[in-house]
Design a protein around this motif. Structure first.
Motif, mmCIF file in Angstrom:
data_model
loop_
_atom_site.group_PDB
_atom_site.id
_atom_site.type_symbol
_atom_site.label_atom_id
_atom_site.label_comp_id
_atom_site.label_asym_id
_atom_site.label_seq_id
_atom_site.Cartn_x
_atom_site.Cartn_y
_atom_site.Cartn_z
ATOM 1 N N THR A 1 0.862 -1.193 0.000
ATOM 2 C CA THR A 1 0.000 0.000 0.000
ATOM 3 C C THR A 1 0.899 1.243 0.000
ATOM 4 O OG1 THR A 1 -0.134 -0.268 2.360
ATOM 5 C CG2 THR A 1 -1.986 -1.085 1.068
ATOM 6 N N ARG B 1 -1.148 12.210 6.342
ATOM 7 C CA ARG B 1 -1.840 12.906 5.245
ATOM 8 C C ARG B 1 -3.126 12.213 4.815
ATOM 9 N NH1 ARG B 1 2.492 10.075 2.963
ATOM 10 N NH2 ARG B 1 2.190 9.094 0.929
ATOM 11 N N TYR B 2 -3.235 10.920 5.152
ATOM 12 C CA TYR B 2 -4.450 10.187 4.785
ATOM 13 C C TYR B 2 -5.555 10.318 5.832
ATOM 14 C CZ TYR B 2 -1.412 7.984 1.326
ATOM 15 O OH TYR B 2 -0.554 7.762 0.283
ATOM 16 N N THR C 1 6.919 7.442 10.642
ATOM 17 C CA THR C 1 5.947 6.742 9.783
ATOM 18 C C THR C 1 4.553 7.318 10.015
ATOM 19 O OG1 THR C 1 7.285 4.741 9.860
ATOM 20 C CG2 THR C 1 4.962 4.466 9.268
ATOM 21 N N TYR D 1 -6.185 -0.570 4.988
ATOM 22 C CA TYR D 1 -5.556 -1.001 3.740
ATOM 23 C C TYR D 1 -6.489 -1.930 2.947
ATOM 24 C CZ TYR D 1 -1.135 1.232 5.039
ATOM 25 O OH TYR D 1 -0.156 2.153 5.342
ATOM 26 N N ASN E 1 2.300 9.172 7.186
ATOM 27 C CA ASN E 1 0.999 8.634 6.791
ATOM 28 C C ASN E 1 -0.179 9.474 7.279
ATOM 29 O OD1 ASN E 1 2.451 6.673 5.581
ATOM 30 N ND2 ASN E 1 1.850 5.007 6.932
ATOM 31 N N SER F 1 1.521 5.451 -1.313
ATOM 32 C CA SER F 1 1.335 6.201 -2.559
ATOM 33 C C SER F 1 2.163 5.620 -3.714
ATOM 34 C CB SER F 1 1.712 7.668 -2.344
ATOM 35 O OG SER F 1 3.031 7.742 -1.847
ATOM 36 N N THR F 2 3.243 4.925 -3.384
ATOM 37 C CA THR F 2 4.153 4.457 -4.445
ATOM 38 C C THR F 2 3.474 3.543 -5.474
ATOM 39 O OG1 THR F 2 5.976 4.699 -2.907
ATOM 40 C CG2 THR F 2 6.397 3.360 -4.879
ATOM 41 N N PRO F 3 2.705 2.531 -5.053
ATOM 42 C CA PRO F 3 2.138 1.624 -6.070
ATOM 43 C C PRO F 3 0.846 2.111 -6.724
ATOM 44 C CG PRO F 3 1.735 0.751 -3.874
ATOM 45 C CD PRO F 3 2.459 2.041 -3.687
ATOM 46 N N GLY G 1 7.248 -0.992 -1.386
ATOM 47 C CA GLY G 1 7.699 0.397 -1.330
ATOM 48 C C GLY G 1 8.756 0.470 -0.247
ATOM 49 N N ILE G 2 9.193 1.658 0.059
ATOM 50 C CA ILE G 2 10.188 1.833 1.123
ATOM 51 C C ILE G 2 9.844 3.100 1.907
ATOM 52 C CG2 ILE G 2 11.771 3.018 -0.483
ATOM 53 C CD1 ILE G 2 14.127 1.848 1.109
ATOM 54 N N GLY G 3 9.957 3.027 3.216
ATOM 55 C CA GLY G 3 9.742 4.218 4.038
ATOM 56 C C GLY G 3 10.993 5.104 4.005
ATOM 57 N N PHE H 1 5.633 -2.781 7.306
ATOM 58 C CA PHE H 1 5.700 -1.863 8.452
ATOM 59 C C PHE H 1 6.835 -2.298 9.372
ATOM 60 C CE2 PHE H 1 1.202 0.035 8.230
ATOM 61 C CZ PHE H 1 1.677 1.319 8.023
ATOM 62 N N LEU I 1 0.912 -6.933 2.410
ATOM 63 C CA LEU I 1 2.002 -6.863 3.385
ATOM 64 C C LEU I 1 1.563 -6.560 4.811
ATOM 65 C CD1 LEU I 1 4.626 -4.548 1.657
ATOM 66 C CD2 LEU I 1 5.036 -6.873 2.464
ATOM 67 N N ASP I 2 0.593 -5.645 4.945
ATOM 68 C CA ASP I 2 0.371 -5.114 6.290
ATOM 69 C C ASP I 2 -1.023 -4.493 6.411
ATOM 70 O OD1 ASP I 2 0.878 -2.911 4.651
ATOM 71 O OD2 ASP I 2 2.800 -2.434 5.574
HETATM 72 C C1 GLP Z 1 3.904 2.747 4.440
HETATM 73 C C2 GLP Z 1 3.585 1.264 4.125
HETATM 74 C C3 GLP Z 1 4.665 0.656 3.295
HETATM 75 C C4 GLP Z 1 5.031 1.646 2.219
HETATM 76 C C5 GLP Z 1 5.763 2.806 2.816
HETATM 77 C C6 GLP Z 1 5.985 3.972 1.862
HETATM 78 O O1 GLP Z 1 3.884 3.064 5.769
HETATM 79 N N1 GLP Z 1 3.328 0.408 5.242
HETATM 80 O O2 GLP Z 1 4.232 -0.583 2.760
HETATM 81 O O3 GLP Z 1 5.870 1.049 1.267
HETATM 82 O O4 GLP Z 1 5.169 3.212 4.027
HETATM 83 O O5 GLP Z 1 4.822 4.676 1.627
HETATM 84 P P1 GLP Z 1 4.626 5.627 0.362
HETATM 85 O O6 GLP Z 1 4.610 4.732 -0.825
HETATM 86 O O7 GLP Z 1 3.333 6.327 0.584
HETATM 87 O O8 GLP Z 1 5.799 6.541 0.343
#
Ligand code: GLP
Length: 232
Positions: A35, A158-159, A152, A75, A156, A37-39, A123-125, A132, A61-62
């Motif tokens: 989940t 912003r949602y 983190t 999610y 997040n 914004s990346t995908p 994705g990557i934080g 997570f 994933l989470d």
């Molecule tokens: C979130 C999700 C991750 C995601 C990452 C990056 O907290 N749990 O799975 O890859 O952080 O988020 P974004 O793609 O919005 O930058």
């Protein structure tokens, strides 16, 4: 590890889509999904494609703890909105944020064991987390309850209407659960990710930077836009 750099997130997402298409043509049946914004662009391209996912299984994933499936911030909701409602799969597995911790995590590991992931999207934080799994998570970890870092929560929020509403805990596939995937596609876009990307790809393999563990996996493709690749 293959590293692909594209000019824009759109081109990078198209590239990830083509990899998924190729793997499905080769017989992939289980997609691990992320989940964030990346995908989002990738899921739009999947939605608009002719690809048929009705024979596919997905494993996410989470999930935030304490949010029900129908919460607009869950999610579950995100995945249905972004992909599953438009492209039905044979089966979608997501962690249940309202379920009992011990039972839910054990059951999810059994699901992963019974449905080995062919292609895991990650994705990557900004702190290098995957799923997570925050810095310091054991590389031996399996699906478990995790505490989210303040960074983190800040990323997040912003949602959510208010920072206070962001759950402090989540269930996440562990590092070992992620590494059990046959193939992993890590995507990262934007300059905010550049330092984490550099540390993950070029730094030491350390639990302090969870994504660095990907250096130890046999089949990883990293797809970046130019901004996320600028420190490499
Ligand atoms: C979130 C999700 C991750 C995601 C990452 C990056 O907290 N749990 O799975 O890859 O952080 O988020 P974004 O793609 O919005 O930058």
């Amino acid at each position: 590890m293959e590293i692909i750099i594209k000019a824009t997130p759109e081109e990078a997402s198209r590239c990830a889509f083509e990899k998924i298409r190729e793997e499905m043509e080769r017989g992939a049946k289980v997609l691990g999904l992320a989940t964030g914004s990346t995908p989002v662009r990738l899921y739009r391209i999947m939605r608009e494609s002719e690809l048929d996912f009705s024979g596919m299984t997905s494993i996410n994933l989470d999930e935030y703890m304490g949010l029900s499936e129908d919460s607009p911030h869950s999610y579950h909701h995100f995945m249905h909105e972004q992909l599953f409602d438009a492209k039905p799969f044979k089966k979608n597995y997501l962690l249940d944020g309202m379920a009992d911790e011990v039972e839910e995590c054990a059951q999810f590991e059994a699901i992963i064991a019974a449905n080995p992931i062919d292609v895991q999207i990650l994705g990557i934080g900004t702190n290098g987390h995957i799923g997570f799994n925050e810095p310091g998570t054991s590389f031996d970890s399996r699906t478990q309850k995790v505490a989210l870092w303040q960074s983190t929560i800040d990323s997040n929020k912003r949602y959510f209407a208010d920072e206070k509403d962001v759950p402090r805990f989540a269930y996440s596939m562990g590092i070992q659960s992620i590494l059990s995937s046959r193939q992993i596609i890590l995507m990262a876009f934007g300059k905010e990710k550049a330092a984490a990307v550099k540390a993950a790809l070029e730094g030491p393999v350390t639990e302090d930077l969870p994504a660095s563990v990907l250096q130890t996996h046999k089949h990883v493709t990293v797809i970046l836009d130019e901004a996320a690749a600028q420190m490499l």
